[in-house]
Design an enzyme around this catalytic site. Structure first.
Site, PDB file in Angstrom:
ATOM      1  CE  LYS A  72      -3.097   3.030   0.432  1.00 53.30           C
ATOM      2  NZ  LYS A  72      -4.313   3.165  -0.332  1.00 53.30           N
ATOM      3  CB  CYS A 127      -3.208   8.814   0.263  1.00 55.94           C
ATOM      4  SG  CYS A 127      -4.947   8.722   0.639  1.00 55.94           S
ATOM      5  NE  ARG A 161      -8.887  14.344   3.993  1.00 52.24           N
ATOM      6  CZ  ARG A 161      -9.343  13.012   4.038  1.00 52.24           C
ATOM      7  NH1 ARG A 161      -8.884  12.406   5.189  1.00 52.24           N
ATOM      8  NH2 ARG A 161      -9.645  12.771   2.878  1.00 52.24           N
TER       9      ARG A 161
END
Ligand code: SAJ
Length: 468
Positions: free
Chosen positions: A223, A277, A347
């Site tokens: 990931k 992310c 964000r």
């Protein structure tokens, strides 16, 4: 505790296959909510737990908290009307579930270290709520080793029940959540093979892509590597944009032409990389590696370069303003505050640093975003033309689809009628000629103020390819 010869594994497997397993999803954010709804559509009874009571209250009344997600409103309606999805802020409602999915944020704190407090309290809540054999799945992005060490310690209750544990990272893009959660291939990492098998069975109830099992730590690293790959690729595009600016050629044209090579696939340069992310996962990976003795310089440099982009865009804008009448007191119209096009999420948006850099030079910033309410201290406008009133520069910071149909002539008419007005294309979506025809000076990331004049004839054939 095995009854009548049926193992804990067999019992849970049967309950998952028959959809009798009761599921609790902790965290009703961008990932937890759609996962809970997809499982309820697949036939499970799902409790969607979140500590945020306002969010839960809204969900109960069918209000979708995340705009711009096709399919999500319909899924919420279906989940509520079928009675199989129950949003709650009461931890008692997850007591005794068979499957627990943890989908809470793991933001970064200064220096790139992960803030695991939400994960820890969710795992503790699961530990308190397990009363029989259970499967616990961590969806959150976590540093390598977190599932098999920290989460395992917190969720395994003192009594002798079997707790299966897996890490199943999501791979869905905001703006395309439902499609990608159902169609993307998935990695399922178990702390042992049985855990991985149970998690695979659970996800196969709604995921149509391939589901590949591995160990939990490998899946955690995979990931982080996926988002690191994307961050480094964008950093390379941004580096090429700087090189092109130095050389006076168009980065968009260079990258577009280089990508015609069958084995080159550069991403798009831009005023910065935002979102929750890509801004943290490379740091989680790099820090874990550094703790184990190897410092990944390339990954760290790429991250810094992407972080520098909003400030270097601000410098280019400020130097235009200085050269054309001064920056102090000038108005800049900012189109887009969300971290990327098509979503309302602010964000880690690069617009934040851009606004700060412009304001600290005495510039007045007026912003407009059709999906995002955050203004980062700029003055909010009702539409792009109002934002542009009297402006000497318009910055496109977010590539919202809506901006592609901007009336450029009307936009220019709103701006300062006196001097030159810069259109700074921070996402390289506009065609230089169209913008210049409307009366702006065009520039952007890797796009020089004036196009190199040589050799115009040779460029004629490629110019069309650089259109928005
Ligand atoms: N961006 C560029 N140039 C590009 C593409 C993106 O500057 O060519 C910028 C965007 O404007 C944005 C930032 O990068 O500010 C990140 O946007 P994104 O669309 O690349 O990624 P996210 O953060 O919305 O979603 C990513 C995805 N990861 C990968 O594609 C490897 C998604 O699949 C993950 O599920 C998600 O991170 C996550 O949750 O980890």
């Amino acid at each position: 505790m095995e009854e009548f010869g049926e193992s804990a594994f067999d019992r849970l497997m049967n309950e998952i296959r028959s959809r009798r397993a009761r599921v609790a999803v902790l965290g009703q954010g961008y990932i937890g909510l759609p996962i809970a709804l997809l499982l309820s559509r697949a036939g499970f009874n799902v409790v969607g737990y979140d500590v945020n009571e306002v969010l839960v209250e809204g969900l109960r009344t069918g209000s979708v908290p995340y705009p711009g997600e096709p399919g999500l409103p319909e899924l919420l309606e279906l989940g509520l009307s079928s009675g199989r999805y129950r949003p709650t802020a009461d931890p008692d409602e997850i007591l005794g579930a068979d499957v627990f999915i943890i989908a809470v944020p793991t933001p970064r704190i200064n220096g790139g270290e992960p803030n695991l407090t939400y994960l820890i309290s969710a795992a503790e809540e699961v530990g308190r709520s397990i009363s029989g054999d259970a499967l616990v799945v961590v969806e959150s992005t976590v540093p390598p080793g977190t599932t098999s060490e920290m989460v395992a310690r917190l969720v395994r209750p003192r009594h002798a029940r079997r707790v299966f544990l897996a890490h199943c990272p999501e791979r869905a893009m905001p703006g395309r959540l439902i499609r990608e959660l159902t169609e993307a291939n998935r990695i399922v990492g178990g702390v042992d093979e049985e855990s991985a098998e149970l998690a695979r069975e659970l996800y196969s109830s709604f995921a149509r892509g391939k589901i590949i099992t591995t160990d939990a730590t490998t899946s955690e690293v995979v990931k982080l590597v996926e988002n690191t790959y994307r961050d480094v690729n964008i950093a390379l595009a941004n580096e090429i944009a700087r090189v092109c600016s130095a050389l006076g050629v168009s980065a968009r044209e260079v990258i577009g032409l280089a990508n015609l090579h069958p084995r080159v696939n550069l991403l798009r340069p831009g005023i910065g990389v935002g979102g929750s992310c890509l801004t943290k996962d490379p740091l989680f990976l790099a820090n874990a590696s550094a703790d184990s003795g190897y410092i990944p310089e390339l990954i760290l440099r790429a991250r810094r370069l992407n972080e520098e982009m909003p400030r270097s865009a601000a410098e280019e804008i400020l130097s235009f303003l200085e050269e054309t009448g001064g920056a102090r007191g000038a108005t800049v119209a900012l189109l887009g505050t969300a971290y990327k096009g098509g979503v309302g999420d602010p964000r880690e948006s690069p617009a934040k640093d851009l606004v700060a850099a412009l304001k600290s030079a005495g510039v007045r910033v007026r912003s407009y975003d059709p999906l995002c309410e955050e203004s980062f201290g700029s003055e909010r406008s009702r539409d792009p033309y109002e934002a542009a009133a009297g402006a000497r520069c318009v910055v496109l910071a977010t590539d919202h689809p809506e901006f592609r149909s901007l009336d450029l002539t009307r936009l220019r008419e709103s701006c300062d009628p006196e001097g030159p007005v810069l259109f700074y294309d921070g996402r390289l979506v506009f065609d230089r000629e169209n913008v210049e025809e409307a009366g702006f000076v065009y520039s952007g990331i890797g796009e020089p103020l004036a196009r190199a004049s040589w050799p115009l004839e040779a460029r004629a054939g490629t110019r069309r390819g650089s259109s928005a």
